[in-house]
Design an enzyme around this catalytic site. Structure first.
Site, PDB file in Angstrom:
ATOM      1  N   ARG A  13      -9.954  -6.813   0.665  1.00 20.18           N
ATOM      2  CA  ARG A  13      -9.103  -5.809   0.389  1.00 20.18           C
ATOM      3  C   ARG A  13      -8.209  -5.451   1.482  1.00 20.18           C
ATOM      4  O   ARG A  13      -8.815  -5.282   2.661  1.00 20.18           O
ATOM      5  CB  ARG A  13      -9.451  -4.898  -0.144  1.00 20.18           C
ATOM      6  CG  ARG A  13      -8.174  -3.812  -0.719  1.00 20.18           C
ATOM      7  CD  ARG A  13      -9.002  -2.569  -1.153  1.00 20.18           C
ATOM      8  NE  ARG A  13      -9.511  -1.787  -0.107  1.00 20.18           N
ATOM      9  CZ  ARG A  13      -8.857  -1.084   0.928  1.00 20.18           C
ATOM     10  NH1 ARG A  13      -7.527  -1.150   0.833  1.00 20.18           N
ATOM     11  NH2 ARG A  13      -9.352  -0.633   1.901  1.00 20.18           N
ATOM     12  N   LEU A  14      -6.899  -5.195   1.626  1.00 18.17           N
ATOM     13  CA  LEU A  14      -6.060  -4.813   2.600  1.00 18.17           C
ATOM     14  C   LEU A  14      -5.088  -3.727   1.951  1.00 18.17           C
ATOM     15  O   LEU A  14      -4.870  -3.848   0.881  1.00 18.17           O
ATOM     16  CB  LEU A  14      -5.320  -5.929   3.387  1.00 18.17           C
ATOM     17  CG  LEU A  14      -6.039  -6.542   4.373  1.00 18.17           C
ATOM     18  CD1 LEU A  14      -5.245  -7.832   5.087  1.00 18.17           C
ATOM     19  CD2 LEU A  14      -6.609  -5.957   5.454  1.00 18.17           C
ATOM     20  N   SER A  15      -4.879  -2.887   2.775  1.00 20.03           N
ATOM     21  CA  SER A  15      -3.827  -1.943   2.205  1.00 20.03           C
ATOM     22  C   SER A  15      -2.478  -2.268   2.252  1.00 20.03           C
ATOM     23  O   SER A  15      -1.729  -1.848   1.286  1.00 20.03           O
ATOM     24  CB  SER A  15      -3.855  -0.458   3.098  1.00 20.03           C
ATOM     25  OG  SER A  15      -5.575  -0.029   2.951  1.00 20.03           O
ATOM     26  N   SER A  16      -2.079  -3.067   3.280  1.00 21.18           N
ATOM     27  CA  SER A  16      -0.609  -3.379   3.501  1.00 21.18           C
ATOM     28  C   SER A  16      -0.608  -4.896   3.400  1.00 21.18           C
ATOM     29  O   SER A  16      -1.325  -5.606   3.942  1.00 21.18           O
ATOM     30  CB  SER A  16      -0.179  -2.990   4.732  1.00 21.18           C
ATOM     31  OG  SER A  16       1.152  -3.547   4.931  1.00 21.18           O
TER      32      SER A  16
END
Length: 295
Positions: free
Chosen positions: A157-160
């Site tokens: 997962r990544l936030s951006s």
């Protein structure tokens, strides 16, 4: 009480006793497809399977023919079983497809506690088809999908969306670790979303997939900023596990947590474009204020 004996072509599977003549005769009479590799489950009385020090019972065809009279009667279409008269008692004989097994045997083979397997059966979450025949619960592996249950999923997962290169790097690193640990990876899940957002559809779908037994991720903050221990405990109670590859990064990142929280709040107040810059300025201002107080 009765004990279940399973007969497959060429051998009889039982940890204690072998009854090839008895089971083979019953299967041949009750099922015309026995030559095509069908199985027969026969319920025998407990005393018939008890061990005797002198001569173990029911080991030779002569003793079987002397003690038992095999006369199948009363077919029960639609339920996959018939009644068999054995030594003056009516016992059930169940003819099953290849791959069928007792629920307890299936649970032991997949590393699941039998209590959890029965709980899954009651609530309708058992990942394989199951059917009840009398007091016996038989599990049928789906055709063409052997061993589907119990697979491992890699979660990244990544936030951006600007950091998609790092997303691929996470997948490659975790997959390499799983390969080194001889853990076959059956599923890869990638997601772009805030760690503070609790309604991430992709991650919730992964948590609700009963065929996934193990979820592997690079760091625990890939799951979320908070609540890692709670999710891990819930999965453990369900017979599943959550594995973190980089255990050295388990220590809490206080600055990262503050930045993430401020970014989420600024996004609600000022919009997503200015959220990151405003959060960074707020953290920098707090750091400067802390430095002045220290002086």
């Amino acid at each position: 009480m009765s004990r279940i004996l399973t007969h497959v072509p060429g051998r009889t599977v039982n940890r204690s006793y072998a009854l090839p003549a008895l089971v083979g005769s019953a299967a041949g009479r009750l099922s015309g497809n026995h030559s095509h590799g069908r199985e027969a489950y026969i319920a025998l009385p407990q005393w018939a399977c008890s061990r005797q020090p002198s001569t173990p019972p029911l080991q030779t065809p002569g003793r079987i023919n002397a003690l038992w009279s095999l006369r199948p009667v009363l077919p029960m279409p639609g339920r996959g079983c018939q009644l068999l008269r054995l030594g003056g008692r009516w016992l059930s004989v169940v003819c099953c497809r290849n791959g069928s097994m007792n629920l307890v045997v299936w649970a032991e083979g997949n590393g699941v506690a039998r209590v959890i397997a029965y709980r899954w059966l009651r609530v309708g979450r058992l990942p394989v088809p199951a059917r009840r025949v009398g007091r016996v619960i038989l599990v049928d592996e789906p055709a063409g999908q052997p061993g589907r249950w119990g697979r491992t999923a890699v979660c990244a997962r990544l936030s951006s969306a600007d950091q998609k290169v790092d997303l691929d790097r996470q997948v490659v690193g975790v997959t390499a670790w799983a390969t080194a640990e001889q853990i076959p990876v059956g599923k890869v899940v990638t997601e772009v979303g805030s760690a503070l957002y609790g309604r991430r559809r992709t991650f919730l779908t992964l948590l609700g997939d009963p065929t996934v037994r193990r979820i592997v991720m690079k760091r625990r903050d890939r799951l979320g900023r908070f609540g890692f221990e709670c999710v891990q405990a819930v999965l453990a109670a369900d017979g599943r596990e959550l594995v973190v590859v980089d255990s050295a990064d388990v220590d809490d990142d206080v600055v990262g947590d503050i930045t993430e929280i401020l970014t989420s709040i600024c996004a609600r107040l000022y919009g997503k474009r200015a959220a990151g810059n405003r959060a960074a300025r707020a953290v920098a201002a707090a750091a400067r204020a802390g430095g002045h107080e220290a002086r």
